[in-house]
Structures are given as C-alpha cells and as structure tokens.
Design a protein around this motif. Structure first.
Motif, PDB file in Angstrom:
ATOM      1  N   LEU A   1       0.851  -1.189   0.000  1.00 49.01           N
ATOM      2  CA  LEU A   1       0.000   0.000   0.000  1.00 49.01           C
ATOM      3  C   LEU A   1       0.887   1.240   0.000  1.00 49.01           C
ATOM      4  O   LEU A   1       1.847   1.322   0.761  1.00 49.01           O
ATOM      5  CB  LEU A   1      -0.891   0.032   1.243  1.00 49.01           C
ATOM      6  CG  LEU A   1      -1.984  -1.024   1.352  1.00 49.01           C
ATOM      7  CD1 LEU A   1      -2.763  -0.841   2.652  1.00 49.01           C
ATOM      8  CD2 LEU A   1      -2.933  -0.947   0.161  1.00 49.01           C
TER       9      LEU A   1
ATOM     10  N   ARG B   1      -5.370   2.561  -0.629  1.00 49.99           N
ATOM     11  CA  ARG B   1      -5.965   1.878   0.529  1.00 49.99           C
ATOM     12  C   ARG B   1      -7.042   0.855   0.161  1.00 49.99           C
ATOM     13  O   ARG B   1      -7.154  -0.194   0.802  1.00 49.99           O
ATOM     14  CB  ARG B   1      -6.509   2.894   1.518  1.00 49.99           C
ATOM     15  CG  ARG B   1      -7.526   3.804   0.888  1.00 49.99           C
ATOM     16  CD  ARG B   1      -7.877   4.994   1.756  1.00 49.99           C
ATOM     17  NE  ARG B   1      -8.797   5.787   0.965  1.00 49.99           N
ATOM     18  CZ  ARG B   1      -8.912   7.095   1.038  1.00 49.99           C
ATOM     19  NH1 ARG B   1      -8.186   7.771   1.891  1.00 49.99           N
ATOM     20  NH2 ARG B   1      -9.756   7.728   0.273  1.00 49.99           N
TER      21      ARG B   1
ATOM     22  N   VAL C   1       2.637  -1.544   4.456  1.00 53.93           N
ATOM     23  CA  VAL C   1       2.032  -0.212   4.448  1.00 53.93           C
ATOM     24  C   VAL C   1       3.179   0.781   4.472  1.00 53.93           C
ATOM     25  O   VAL C   1       3.807   0.992   5.518  1.00 53.93           O
ATOM     26  CB  VAL C   1       1.095   0.002   5.659  1.00 53.93           C
ATOM     27  CG1 VAL C   1       0.392   1.357   5.552  1.00 53.93           C
ATOM     28  CG2 VAL C   1       0.077  -1.122   5.761  1.00 53.93           C
TER      29      VAL C   1
ATOM     30  N   TYR D   1      -4.078   7.585   4.448  1.00 55.37           N
ATOM     31  CA  TYR D   1      -4.591   6.235   4.701  1.00 55.37           C
ATOM     32  C   TYR D   1      -5.956   6.274   5.376  1.00 55.37           C
ATOM     33  O   TYR D   1      -6.667   5.290   5.424  1.00 55.37           O
ATOM     34  CB  TYR D   1      -3.622   5.410   5.549  1.00 55.37           C
ATOM     35  CG  TYR D   1      -2.469   4.898   4.736  1.00 55.37           C
ATOM     36  CD1 TYR D   1      -2.704   4.121   3.605  1.00 55.37           C
ATOM     37  CD2 TYR D   1      -1.166   5.193   5.066  1.00 55.37           C
ATOM     38  CE1 TYR D   1      -1.657   3.667   2.828  1.00 55.37           C
ATOM     39  CE2 TYR D   1      -0.107   4.735   4.304  1.00 55.37           C
ATOM     40  CZ  TYR D   1      -0.365   3.968   3.184  1.00 55.37           C
ATOM     41  OH  TYR D   1       0.661   3.517   2.409  1.00 55.37           O
TER      42      TYR D   1
ATOM     43  N   ALA E   1      -6.751   2.651   6.695  1.00 50.78           N
ATOM     44  CA  ALA E   1      -6.265   1.474   5.972  1.00 50.78           C
ATOM     45  C   ALA E   1      -5.117   0.794   6.714  1.00 50.78           C
ATOM     46  O   ALA E   1      -4.956  -0.421   6.639  1.00 50.78           O
ATOM     47  CB  ALA E   1      -5.816   1.862   4.569  1.00 50.78           C
TER      48      ALA E   1
END
Ligand code: ADP
Ligand code: ZN
Length: 719
Positions: free
Chosen positions: A239, A292, A307, A315, A325
């Motif tokens: 992400l 996300r 992430v 996020y 997220a």
C-alpha cells in the motif's frame, strides 16, 4: 439461503438456491424488485418463509466464491467502523462486469505512426494513452477518458497512430521473479530483511514496524520480504499513500523482479480493475501495488501486506466508509494469517506505542544508505528578522540559497500552502472573499486565474470589484502561498532557474512526473514546493531545505498537530543531502523555544515521542484512550443542532460503559458544500467496548429526512 447484497438494506435476503446448490461465499445475481443485483451467499436461509414463495437466485457468477477469511474481515471491519455490511461489500466488489464470461475484445494501444493531422481530439486520445504508460484501453474507456467519439479513434487506427488488437479478457499478470534483480544489502539492511523473512517463514500473523530514516533503504528491505512471500507462493500487497509515487515505484519493482506488479487505485481503467480483481481471486497475480482500497480485494492467498509511509494521513478515508487502511491492514492480516510491515521514517504515535508495548516487532535502520548523512537542522528566529511587508524569505535563508546556487547545488523552499495567497481582502470595506457553500475563505490561484475553495473545490473567476461593497481595484492578496513564494524567489534570485511544484499546477500526472525528473536531473536551482515534495522523491543535488513557516502546522486545536509538524518537518528536511553532499535544513520560526520545534531541531526522536505519549496519556486520548467523532450535517442548521442535542440528552447507552460525551458544537468548518455541520465527541477508556454502545446510542434516534450522521472511530482530523 441468505444473500448479502450491496444495496442499502440492513439485512440479508432469502433466496432459493439454484439447482445443484451453491457454495458459501458464491457470487450470485439475484432479483430485487424489478432489478437484478450482485450478491454473495452469506449463510443458510433462515427458513422463515414458505420456500415456494421466495424467489430464486437468477444466476451463479463464474468467479471464485468469497473466501471465509474475507467474509470475516468485512464483518469485523464493519463492526469496528460501525458500517453496514452491505456497504462493506460494495468496497469489496469495486470492479465492473464481475460475472461476464471471459471472451475476446478489442483493445487499443499507441501505434508507430504519428497521425497525419493532429486535431485537438486526436491529441487528447494520444495524451491519454501516454499518461497511462503502456496500458491498453477498450474503445469505451478510451472514448470516455479522452472525451471523443469512436470515429476519432477509428480514424487514428486507420492512420496507424493507434494499434487495434484482439485480447482475451483478464489475462494473468506476468510472474515476478524473486531472484531477478536482488541487490547486495548493507549489514543493517540485511539483518532487517532476514528478520522479516524469518517472520514469513514462521507463518501466521505478525506486525513489524520498519523504522528507518529517509534513504536508509526501507524499500529495499521490504522488497526482500515481498520476494520471500512470492517464493512461498503467496500474494503480497504494497500500500502506498499517493498515486504520484506509484510510477517511480513500479519502475523500481520492475528492476527488482523483472516484471511489473498489478496496480489498484482510482486512476486504473475499468478493464484493468476487473482483471486485477479476478486475478487476485484466482491467484493470477503475485504482487498488487495500490491505494488503501486494495485491501478489499479477494486475495486467494495473502501472505504479506506492506504499508509504506504508514503515518500518512491519506490512509484515513474520511468519506463514505470512514476507516484507516493501516489499522484495517493489521486486522485483515490477523484474520488471514499474513505478516504486516509498517514502514516509516516518522511512525505515527499509535504505531510507536504498539511497538514500545511489544505488540509489534520493531526493526530500526539508523543510517542512510551509502555516504549520505542526515541534514543538519537550524532555526531562523523570525522575531529577530525585519522583513518588508508581504515578503517571507529572511536574509539568512536568502544568503544560504545564494551560497548553494553558487556551488552548483539545489535549494528547496517549502511552504505547505497551495495557491497564491490564502486570503483575498477588500481594502475598501475589509471584506474577505469566502466560499458560497462553505465556511472557508476562497484561496487565490493565480496560475489558474481563479479563486478556489480548498474545502469543496468550488472555483470562481477573480473579480475586479469587491463582492460586498462593489468598489473596484482594492482587492489585495494577503499571506503567502506557494505561487507567491515563487514570485518572491524570482525577484530575490533573478538569475536562478526556479521550478514550482504544487499539485494543481499540472494538468496530468505525466507532466508532474516530467517536471520531477527534470529537477532530479539538475534543471532547476531553486525548487518551490508544497507537501507534494516532502514525499519520496529523490533529488541528488538538493542540499538546502528552507521551511518558510515551521509554525504553520502547530496552529489549531488538532490533537495530532505536534505529531504532524514533527513528521512533516523531518520528511521535508530529509529531502536534503540524499547523495554524497551533506545537507542543511533551515526552519523559519517565531517560536524557536516551542517544545516541538526544539525536538525537531535537536533530532531527539525518542524524546519527542515519549513526551508526546505522556501528554496523551494524561489527557486520556488515543492511543491511550478511545475516541469517536459524530458528525451531523443538514441543509438546515437547526435540524443538525436539534439532532445533536437529542443525542446529548439520551446518553444512557454510553454512560453505562463509562464513556463521556462532549458537544454538540458547531464543527470548526461549520458549513461544507451547503450543509451545516455539528460535532459531538465521545471519549472512553481504552478497555471499553465502544462500538456496541455507540450503535445503541445512535440507534435510539430516527434520522429526519436530509439529516446525515457519520461516525468516525479514532478520528484523525476534527474539521
Ligand atoms: P527509504 O525507503 O528508506 O527512503 P530507499 O529504499 O528508497 O530508502 O533507498 C534510498 C536510496 O538508496 C535508493 O535510491 C536506493 O536505491 C538506494 N539504496 C538503498 N539501499 C541500497 C543497496 N543495498 N544497494 C544499492 N542501493 C541502495
Ligand atoms: Zn466551498
């Protein structure tokens, strides 16, 4: 059987199974009134109805059934964020034509010939294809994206400027080769990578904070975890906070693994979305790089979620389903037995606290890769500077910039404000031009020649006369924005090449990319930029960062103001001295003694987080207490306020769990897009099961027509 649909109903619907039955999680099309809608078989029917009377499933779709793991994730994420399951399902099915059979279709790519005559419509078609790199489009997508008719596209095909090809739908993605472009890691990088690999091999859930200064090689390290995940035959998800970063990142992945990963974000074409969705479910993709919402794809065998820049505020989705997220990544991984890597140079306090408490493993990369060192930090005390009106670059900063230019290096002047000036004031009557739909000032954007509302995006031409008193020629720009700073720099440094980087100055992602590449290649002496430059870009010649207003983020009552300023200043400063040359960061401030500014200058990260943690602990706020924001909005201010008051009167369900309620109060931005906004804040101890209490509390009321209520668990911003 019970079917969940993405329609706004708060219950499952009963349908008769197709002949031969169907599996739990199967995707189906079911009749609903006169329509047919997408659904997922969620469980056995409740048998409350006469089987002869319930309607039959229309069609079983030819896609893999939703795995139990994803059903559980949607259920628990919905419970956590107080979102109806139907809305969660919508997040998980954001791909068109899921049930369509795989077939051939025509796709279009750039051809070898330039068109004989380049009309404006033709140019738009070519531009769209260029903007998306090598991607192919269907006729429908291409004509919609370029705003042209199909005859324009066919004309280009006839001339050889476009290629028309037959392509099967939904091909698997090219396999990534984990052994392709592995780099030799430094000892510290290697140690971190080995620990991540060991975690993957051990199997099961676990979260690691990968905390390393900018340029320390965090990306190199987590790509090794991705490699191991692929070797194990599992899928990986990375992400990223911003689309702007994606292209640079994709090239990097390609260099490491010999092929490009799948992409998932709002800029991906519909055909490609469908392909990614299907391939995630069928195992036809190894690595997805996305925004996300990629967290809601139906992975067949998810083994790793990275992430990157985990502290990034983007996020947090603030509209529709309000979720973070980063937190949802941890939830999903814990359900499906995957590993999580949270990478950041400046982790959020939440993550820092989880690592301190031993809930997350922590890996530290203390040094930059190669010869580059972190910049030296200095304050410029603006109380001692005497700047003429409407000027913002102090003498010491000006001197430092001149020195860098003379040495053939680059300087970055940073201001976190888009546009020309934040306020447009009438010198005749004192009126400040505001947005018609929001309680916000309109910001002058000289580049666009318009006034823009940063809340709702409304724009209008810059007027000649004051809208209040109608006197002409007395409107004045007050305060600096990035465009105005560019003007000042041009006056102060007449011989320098100046490049301004702000998100709204570029018509396309490609133009922005080109500008960034040009700067990296040394085609500018001074870069003027907003937050956009704080992230990820690598400018090897940049050795000086000047922050025009280091105090900016400290204003306002936001719980995270200190944390954000600390992070942003460190990120921006981190742009300086990435290659072999040492860097300096100069912060213009009116409060050099402010604890946050002192912590930034001193580089005492651990000290800063400890102090910040202590303050929050005292106040009982996240991550040491629980919070939820309630936002009520309505076209009529009284309706919003009345509902808020009623909530404040009927707090029984909250009091029973020991939670406190504050408000209602007008939200700091009391009107957005014509809707009046009222906020309440709920606070509780960390151990409290807040969601059921909140659900019972708001469940007591019926929302009047036109009144909306949103619940924001763990609010990040309080606008
Ligand atoms: P971070 O993600 O921590 O900011 P990166 O992974 O982007 O750091 O690394 C910073 C720069 O250093 C990149 O240009 C990267 O290619 C380079 N780099 C880092 N580690 C290595 C390595 N072991 N070998 C070669 N180059 C490296
Ligand atoms: Zn507005």
């Amino acid at each position: 059987m019970a079917v969940l649909t993405a329609e706004p109903l708060d219950r499952l619907l009963d349908y008769r199974a197709p002949e031969g039955g169907c599996m739990l999680g199967a995707f189906v099309q079911v009749p609903l009134g006169p329509r047919r809608v997408l659904g997922v078989v969620w469980g056995p029917g409740e048998g409350r109805f006469d089987p002869a009377k319930i309607r039959a499933v229309h069609k079983l779709l030819d896609v893999p059934p939703m795995r139990e793991e994803l059903q559980e994730f949607l259920t628990r994420a919905g419970e956590y964020t107080l979102t109806p399951l139907s809305q969660m399902l919508r997040l998980a099915t954001r791909a068109p034509g899921l049930g369509d059979p795989p077939a051939m279709r025509k796709i279009y790519r750039l051809g070898a010939q330039p068109p004989a005559r380049l009309t404006e419509a033709r140019a738009r078609v070519l531009q769209v294809l260029q903007d998306y790199g090598g991607l192919a489009f269907t006729m429908g997508e291409l004509s919609a994206s370029a705003g042209v008719t199909s005859s324009v596209i066919k004309g280009l095909v006839a001339q050889g400027a476009l290629r028309e090809e037959d392509s099967p739908r939904d091909l698997p993605f090219q396999r990534l080769d984990p052994g392709h472009g592995a780099r030799a890691l430094t000892a510290a990088q290697d140690e971190a990578a080995q620990l991540l690999v060991a975690g993957l091999r051990a199997g099961g859930y676990g979260t690691t904070l990968l905390h390393g200064v900018t340029g320390s090689g965090k990306t190199e390290v987590y790509l090794e975890a991705v490699a191991e995940c692929l070797r194990m035959g599992r899928q990986a998800l990375v992400l990223l906070p911003e689309i702007a970063l994606t292209q640079e990142f994709l090239t990097r992945v390609e260099a490491r693994f010999g092929a490009r990963p799948a992409e998932w974000h709002s800029g991906v074409t519909l055909t490609e979305r469908r392909r990614v969705w299907r391939m995630a479910a069928e195992g036809g993709v190894g690595l997805v790089v996305g925004a996300r919402s990629a967290l809601f794809l139906p992975y067949q065998n998810l083994g790793l979620v990275v992430v990157d820049e985990e502290h990034d505020t983007s996020y947090k989705q603030e509209e529709g389903v309000i979720y973070n997220a980063r937190d949802m990544a941890v939830l999903r991984a814990s359900i499906c037995g995957a590993r999580v890597v949270l990478a950041s140079a400046t982790p959020s306090l939440e993550t820092w606290a989880n690592a301190e408490a031993g809930k997350y493993q922590k890996l530290v990369l203390a040094n930059r890769f190669g010869a580059s060192v972190l910049p030296q930090m200095q304050a410029i005390d603006m109380r001692a500077e005497t700047l003429p009106a409407q000027r913002w670059i102090s003498a010491p900063l000006q001197g430092a910039v001149n020195a860098r230019i003379a040495a053939g290096e680059q300087a970055l002047l940073f201001i976190n404000r888009r546009g020309y000036a934040p306020v447009t004031l009438c010198r005749a009557c004192g009126h400040q031009i505001g947005c018609d739909h929001c309680d916000a000032r309109m910001v002058e954007h000289r580049f666009l020649k318009r006034l823009v509302c940063h809340q709702c995006g409304e724009t209008k031409p810059m007027p000649d006369a004051c809208p209040a008193c109608h006197v002409e020629g007395r409107l004045a720009a007050v305060g600096p924005g990035v465009e105005r700073l560019g003007e000042e720099a041009a006056a102060l440094f007449p011989h320098a090449r100046i490049a301004t980087l702000s998100s709204d100055m570029f018509g396309s992602a490609r133009a922005l990319k080109a500008q960034i590449a040009a700067i990296a290649a040394g085609e500018a002496d001074i870069i003027i930029g907003t937050q956009l430059v704080a992230k990820g870009h690598n400018f090897p010649r940049l050795t000086l960062v000047g922050v025009i207003d280091a105090d900016l983020g400290l204003q306002g009552s936001d719980l995270r103001a200190a944390e954000r300023t600390f992070q942003l200043m460190r990120q921006v400063a981190g742009r300086a001295g990435r290659a072999e040359r040492a860097g300096v960061a100069m912060l213009q401030t009116y409060q050099p003694e402010h604890p946050v500014i002192r912590a930034i200058l001193g580089g005492d990260e651990q000290g800063f987080w400890q102090a910040e943690a202590a303050l929050r602990q005292q106040a009982g706020v996240p991550p040491y207490g629980r919070m939820a924001g309630i936002i009520i909005s309505a076209p009529n201010p009284q309706a919003a306020f009345d509902l808020g008051q009623e909530l404040a009167r009927r707090t029984g369900p909250l009091l029973r769990v020991g939670a406190q309620v504050f408000g209602p109060a007008p939200a700091p931005i009391a009107r957005i897009r014509g809707r009046h906004r009222v906020r309440l804040l709920v606070k509780a101890d960390r151990g409290v099961a807040l969601q059921p209490a909140l659900a019972a509390w708001v469940g007591q009321l019926r929302l009047p027509a036109q009144v909306r209520l949103a619940i924001d668990i763990d609010p990040q911003s309080f606008f």
